[in-house]
Every structure is written in structure tokens, then in C-alpha cells.
Design an enzyme around this catalytic site. Structure first.
Site, mmCIF file in Angstrom:
data_model
loop_
_atom_site.group_PDB
_atom_site.id
_atom_site.type_symbol
_atom_site.label_atom_id
_atom_site.label_comp_id
_atom_site.label_asym_id
_atom_site.label_seq_id
_atom_site.Cartn_x
_atom_site.Cartn_y
_atom_site.Cartn_z
ATOM 1 N N GLU A 68 94.170 -32.862 10.390
ATOM 2 C CA GLU A 68 95.403 -32.494 11.102
ATOM 3 C C GLU A 68 95.923 -31.221 10.450
ATOM 4 O O GLU A 68 96.413 -31.252 9.314
ATOM 5 C CB GLU A 68 96.444 -33.607 11.009
ATOM 6 C CG GLU A 68 96.078 -34.777 11.902
ATOM 7 C CD GLU A 68 97.123 -35.868 11.909
ATOM 8 O OE1 GLU A 68 96.794 -36.968 12.349
ATOM 9 O OE2 GLU A 68 98.256 -35.609 11.460
ATOM 10 N N GLU A 104 100.817 -18.713 11.175
ATOM 11 C CA GLU A 104 101.756 -19.828 10.962
ATOM 12 C C GLU A 104 102.666 -19.463 9.788
ATOM 13 O O GLU A 104 102.217 -19.398 8.644
ATOM 14 C CB GLU A 104 100.982 -21.116 10.645
ATOM 15 C CG GLU A 104 101.888 -22.319 10.549
ATOM 16 C CD GLU A 104 101.160 -23.596 10.113
ATOM 17 O OE1 GLU A 104 100.334 -23.532 9.178
ATOM 18 O OE2 GLU A 104 101.437 -24.659 10.701
HETATM 19 P P1 NAD Z 1 97.567 -27.383 1.979
HETATM 20 O O1 NAD Z 1 96.355 -27.354 2.834
HETATM 21 O O2 NAD Z 1 97.805 -26.282 1.044
HETATM 22 O O3 NAD Z 1 97.615 -28.710 1.109
HETATM 23 C C1 NAD Z 1 97.527 -29.991 1.690
HETATM 24 C C2 NAD Z 1 96.909 -30.933 0.691
HETATM 25 O O4 NAD Z 1 95.574 -30.524 0.452
HETATM 26 C C3 NAD Z 1 97.590 -30.970 -0.663
HETATM 27 O O5 NAD Z 1 97.620 -32.307 -1.140
HETATM 28 C C4 NAD Z 1 96.664 -30.129 -1.529
HETATM 29 O O6 NAD Z 1 96.706 -30.452 -2.897
HETATM 30 C C5 NAD Z 1 95.323 -30.469 -0.937
HETATM 31 N N1 NAD Z 1 94.252 -29.495 -1.165
HETATM 32 C C6 NAD Z 1 94.345 -28.164 -1.364
HETATM 33 N N2 NAD Z 1 93.129 -27.632 -1.574
HETATM 34 C C7 NAD Z 1 92.231 -28.647 -1.483
HETATM 35 C C8 NAD Z 1 90.830 -28.732 -1.603
HETATM 36 N N3 NAD Z 1 90.062 -27.678 -1.865
HETATM 37 N N4 NAD Z 1 90.248 -29.937 -1.445
HETATM 38 C C9 NAD Z 1 90.985 -31.039 -1.180
HETATM 39 N N5 NAD Z 1 92.325 -31.021 -1.078
HETATM 40 C C10 NAD Z 1 92.946 -29.831 -1.215
HETATM 41 O O7 NAD Z 1 98.803 -27.564 2.988
HETATM 42 P P2 NAD Z 1 100.341 -27.589 2.631
HETATM 43 O O8 NAD Z 1 100.772 -26.197 2.331
HETATM 44 O O9 NAD Z 1 100.590 -28.665 1.624
HETATM 45 O O10 NAD Z 1 100.968 -28.093 4.004
HETATM 46 C C11 NAD Z 1 101.352 -27.266 5.045
HETATM 47 C C12 NAD Z 1 100.275 -27.217 6.117
HETATM 48 O O11 NAD Z 1 100.054 -28.538 6.626
HETATM 49 C C13 NAD Z 1 100.675 -26.387 7.323
HETATM 50 O O12 NAD Z 1 99.595 -25.599 7.722
HETATM 51 C C14 NAD Z 1 101.004 -27.438 8.376
HETATM 52 O O13 NAD Z 1 100.904 -26.979 9.705
HETATM 53 C C15 NAD Z 1 100.019 -28.493 8.045
HETATM 54 N N6 NAD Z 1 100.431 -29.775 8.619
HETATM 55 C C16 NAD Z 1 99.749 -30.260 9.705
HETATM 56 C C17 NAD Z 1 100.158 -31.452 10.295
HETATM 57 C C18 NAD Z 1 99.444 -31.993 11.504
HETATM 58 O O14 NAD Z 1 99.657 -33.165 11.822
HETATM 59 N N7 NAD Z 1 98.649 -31.222 12.202
HETATM 60 C C19 NAD Z 1 101.250 -32.156 9.774
HETATM 61 C C20 NAD Z 1 101.913 -31.622 8.668
HETATM 62 C C21 NAD Z 1 101.478 -30.439 8.092
#
Ligand code: NAD
Length: 501
Positions: A264, A395
């Protein structure tokens, strides 16, 4: 409740975190992180909240074994008992909703008026999937000549769940509740920027009777703990919520162990306002969907496509309303926008103010940082934009709206679909046949007509294009967390081919 009431209550809730930090929770026990600790910082005043266990691949390995060990008993529990446990979790969340909301606000900067509802939504997620647990294994009867064919489903096994920092409690329950209802056990890696309520969740769940090891929480950075989770051979699937760029890494990291992945991801969601729309309702929805939750929301309506015939009037009314949105302390019940999550994100969001003007758009409202005590920004509106600009394609993930005009339906559709993302879209029109035509052609996983995003739990949630892979909600969640099995019973009339006679 006033700001000072909330601050006083929060102080009480934070005491235990200040004293003991946030440990990992593995196999029903608190564990220190093998990587030491990292600091959790509040975006409200940039103060250190507490130390958080820094999980490494070693901790993930221990947690994966705990989830693996707890799996057979949890899988074999009757659906009725699993349901009863998850209902108790929902009740326990409700009982501590206030604490969850206050900690979430302090940890993330989200406004209390929204987080108090989000905490209760977390309970609703558990309650809904608890009810579904009793039918999770159901299948089909697909008879063929000589064979009774039936299908059934079994939980896929222990799974990894990785969540982001925007509304972290609600999103975690949204992924964890169906996994548990399906009979899976879980290793959860919450976002490093918002560890508090993930800790509350595992503690509440165990207190409500969830057996040790069924839900394990390992804190830490994505690059190490998150990566190790994706690579772990004992974990059969990864449910991920986060950025699209991270989603690509999740797939790569999970490839060697053939992980089933559910992604997601991000969005740049269009809200199309046609000239025949109910403008007052459209205005309410446009404002709510980009400026609530600090604009840190995957389904935010961050691209306004407005028909030329009403553009001037609509933008004027928008500017007036945006300038009256209350930015302030997230624990003040009157606050509508709190501070952004962290320094890096604050810099990213505010960098778009210069990008917008250098691209030739106008800043019609906001366009500056707010009170420097925390990571505050003013709600912002860019006008005069075109869809090729970075402010229309990237975004931003803050309270920042880009307004773009269109002349007719064809152009509206072309602009709406001209993006890498495809999470959500919103259409405002009083013409039903147009709504049907437009929704049919929009490239998005979820579309709302004459409405803001209203989540109904049985409906599919997820995105197209770079916004994700797979769907959550209702039975779609079980499709992900369970393995389909086909069993064919020969009736006796079935002839078996004979060789070597
Ligand atoms: P992010 O991708 O930076 O981090 C999300 C999670 O992934 C964190 O727990 C992080 O530690 C982990 N992560 C980072 N690198 C990783 C790797 N290499 N391997 C495994 N895990 C890793 O996202 P964010 O900045 O925390 O959140 C914001 C983003 O989330 C936005 O793009 C938003 O649109 C998206 N989002 C999507 C939905 C949906 O339902 N589509 C809902 C909420 C947020």
C-alpha cells in the site's frame, strides 16, 4: 477536554516511556534491542520523548522464531476462540483510546480531534475482523463429473508487517487484525518515527489474552530491521504500507525467499470538480481531504482539477477557508493542523514552496513555515499550476494542495490519469451518466463520487499503478493472509487412467 487537561493526562502516560523507554516485545517478553537504542523525538517541540530499542537482523530472527513457534497453536485455535480474543482486544483498545490518542498526537504531531477517532477506528478494525474470523476458512464446492471439488483456506504462516508513521496506530491495526483473524502470527516493524502506539498495541493485545509470540514488535530502521524482516525465511508474507520507492525495495528484498507481498503505497490523488457540482459540499470535501491529518495521508486529494467555468469562484472560496484553518498544538481540541512528523519531512514539504514559484505557479495561500518550536507549516494552496509541474506529480505528503484547471471531461480525465500513481480519485458532478463514464476511465484503485474518502471495512482498499499491489478489506485481506487449497474427492464414477496393463 482542554489543551491543559490533555497535556496533564499525556504527562502521566509518558512517564513509563521516559522511565523505561520502548523495548521490543518478543514472545511475550520485553527485550532490549541488540543494536542499542535510538531516540524518539516529538515533532511538537522537538524534545526527546524516550529511548527506543534499536532492533537488528538478530532481533528480527528471534522474533521470527517466536512467531513461528506460536503459529501452530494460534492456527489450531477454534475460530470462535480466536474471535473472542480479538473482540477482547477491541474492547481493551476502546478502554485505552484516550491514552492511545494522546501518545499518538505527541509522537506524530497529528491533531487530537482526528487521532481520538483514529484510536477508536483501531478497535473497529479488530472487531470487524474478529467477526470475519469465523468464516475465514470457508471455500467453494465446485463439483465436476466423478469428483467432488472443494476449496478451503489455511493461514499462510507467520508474517511480517511494516507500517509508516502517518496515523500509525490505526494503520497497524488495519494490517495486524486481519492477519491474526486469519490465524497468522505476526512480527511487526513500526516506523522508527512513531514507536509509542505500536508498543501500546502489543501490550493491550497481550493483556486481552493474545498468547505470547502471536504478535511480536521489533523497532528499528527500515534499512536493517525492515530489510531483515523481508528476507527472513520463516516469514511467509510481508504486508507493507509506505512510500512507493520503499515498496520496490520490499519486492526485491523478498525475492530470494519468494515472499508474498502486499504493498500500500503513495498517491497523488486527483479530485475533479465539474462546473455542475454542489460547490459547497465539494469545497468541504476538498479541504478535508488535503488539510486534515496534516495532509500526511495516502488518500489525500492533493491535486485539485477544477473546471474553468467555476475555477475563479471555487479558488476564491478555497483561499478564504484555507486561511482560516487552525494550525496549532495538536493536543488543543480546536487544532485542525499540527506539526509535520520530523525535520527531514518538514524540509521536504517546505522545499515545494520555492519549487512551485520557480515552476511558475502562484502561492495563493500559506507557503511558509509556522511556529518554529515544532515542525509547523501553513496550509498551502498553489494555483495556476499545470499537470507537468513537480508540484502536480510528486507526493508532497503535507497540507499542500495544487490547483489545475481543465476545460472539459476529456481533459479532466487525461490530467487525472497523467500520473505514476493510482491510489484514489474523487469526482464532483451532479450528472450521474458523466460520473459513470468518468469513474470507468479513471486509473485508480478507489474512487468516491460526491464524497470524501469514507472507509467501509468490507470494501477493497488499495491502489493501481505505482500506488500498490493487492487489496485490503473484507475478504480481500484473507486472500492475502491465507493459502487457498483445492481438495478433490473421487466419487467412484471417476475413471483413473491405467498404464502398464
Ligand atoms: P517509508 O516507506 O519511508 O517507511 C515505511 C516503513 O518502511 C517504515 O517502517 C520504515 O522503517 C520501513 N522501511 C524503510 N526502508 C525499508 C526497507 N529497505 N525495507 C523494509 N522496510 C523499510 O514511508 P513513510 O515515510 O513512513 O510513510 C509515508 C508513505 O506511506 C507515503 O508515501 C504514503 O502515501 C504511504 N502510505 C500509503 C498508504 C496506503 O494505504 N496506500 C497508507 C499510509 C501511508
Amino acid at each position: 477536554m482542554t489543551l491543559s487537561d490533555n497535556l496533564k493526562a499525556l504527562d502521566g502516560h509518558l512517564e513509563r516511556f521516559r522511565a523505561g523507554g520502548v523495548p521490543n516485545r518478543i514472545g511475550g517478553k520485553d527485550q532490549a534491542g541488540t543494536g542499542g537504542t535510538f531516540a524518539s523525538v516529538s515533532p511538537v517541540d522537538k524534545s526527546r520523548i524516550c529511548d527506543v530499542a534499536l532492533g537488528t537482523s538478530e532481533d528480527i530472527d528471534i522474533a521470527a522464531h517466536a512467531a513461528h513457534g506460536a503459529f501452530p497453536a494460534w492456527r489450531n485455535l477454534s475460530a470462535k476462540e480466536r474471535k473472542a480474543t480479538l473482540i477482547r482486544v477491541a474492547e481493551a483498545i476502546e478502554a485505552r483510546a484516550e491514552e492511545i490518542a494522546l501518545c499518538e498526537c505527541w509522537d506524530t504531531g497529528q491533531a487530537y480531534r482526528f487521532m481520538s477517532k483514529a484510536a477508536l477506528r483501531g478497535a473497529e478494525n479488530f472487531r470487524y475482523f474478529a467477526d470475519q474470523a469465523v468464516s475465514a476458512r470457508d471455500g467453494y464446492n465446485l463439483p465436476s463429473p466423478g469428483l467432488a471439488n472443494v476449496t478451503t483456506r489455511v493461514p499462510i504462516g507467520p508474517v511480517g508487517i511494516i507500517t509508516p508513521w502517518n496515523t500509525p496506530f490505526m494503520l497497524s491495526t488495519w494490517k495486524i487484525a486481519p492477519a491474526l483473524a486469519a490465524g497468522c502470527t505476526v512480527v511487526h516493524k513500526p516506523a522508527e518515527l512513531s514507536p509509542l502506539t505500536a508498543r501500546l498495541l502489543v501490550e493491550i493485545a497481550e493483556g486481552a489474552g493474545l498468547p505470547p509470540g502471536v504478535l511480536n514488535t521489533v523497532n528499528g530502521y527500515g534499512e536493517e530491521a525492515g530489510k531483515a524482516l523481508c528476507e527472513h525465511p520463516l516469514l511467509k508474507a510481508i504486508a507493507f504500507v509506505g512510500e512507493s520507492a520503499t515498496g520496490k525495495l520490499i519486492v526485491k528484498q523478498g525475492a530470494d525467499t519468494l515472499k508474498r507481498v502486499h504493498l500500500e503505497l503513495g498517491g497523488k490523488n486527483p479530485v475533479i470538480v465539474f462546473g455542475d457540482a454542489d460547490l459547497e459540499r465539494a469545497l468541504d470535501a476538498v479541504i478535508f481531504m488535503i488539510y486534515s491529518i496534516n495532509g500526511e495521508r495516502c488518500t489525500s486529494s492533493s491535486r485539485l482539477l477544477v473546471q474553468e467555468s467555476i475555477r475563479e469562484e471555487f479558488e476564491a472560496r478555497l483561499i478564504d477557508r484555507v486561511n482560516r484553518i487552525k494550525v496549532g498544538h495538536p493536543l488543543d481540541p480546536a487544532t485542525e493542523i499540527g506539526p509535520l512528523i520530523a525535520d527531514d519531512h518538514f524540509r521536504k514539504v517546505t522545499s515545494y514552496f520555492d519549487i512551485a514559484t520557480s515552476e511558475g505557479a502562484a502561492i495563493a495561500a500559506g507557503g511558509a513555515a509556522g511556529d518554529a518550536t515544532g515542525y509547523f507549516v501553513q496550509p498551502t494552496l498553489f494555483t495556476g499550476a499545470d499537470n507537468g509541474m513537480r508540484i502536480a506529480q510528486e507526493e508532497i505528503f503535507g497540507p499542500v494542495l495544487t490547483s489545475i484547471k481543465f476545460s472539459d471531461e476529456d481533459e479532466a480525465l487525461e490530467l487525472a490519469n497523467d500520473t505514476d500513481y493510482g491510489l484514489a480519485a474523487y469526482v464532483w458532478t451532479s450528472d450521474l451518466t458523466r460520473a459513470l463514464r468518468v469513474t470507468d476511465k479513471l486509473e485508480a484503485g478507489m474512487i468516491w463520487v460526491n464524497s470524501e474518502n469514507v472507509r467501509h471495512l468490507p470494501t477493497p482498499f488499495g491502489g493501481a499503478k505505482s500506488s500498490g499491489m493487492g487489496r485490503d478489506g473484507g475478504d480481500w485481506s484473507f486472500e492475502f493472509y491465507m493459502e487457498q487449497k483445492h481438495i478433490g474427492f473421487a466419487t467412484g464414477e471417476h475413471k483413473i487412467p491405467r498404464l502398464g496393463i
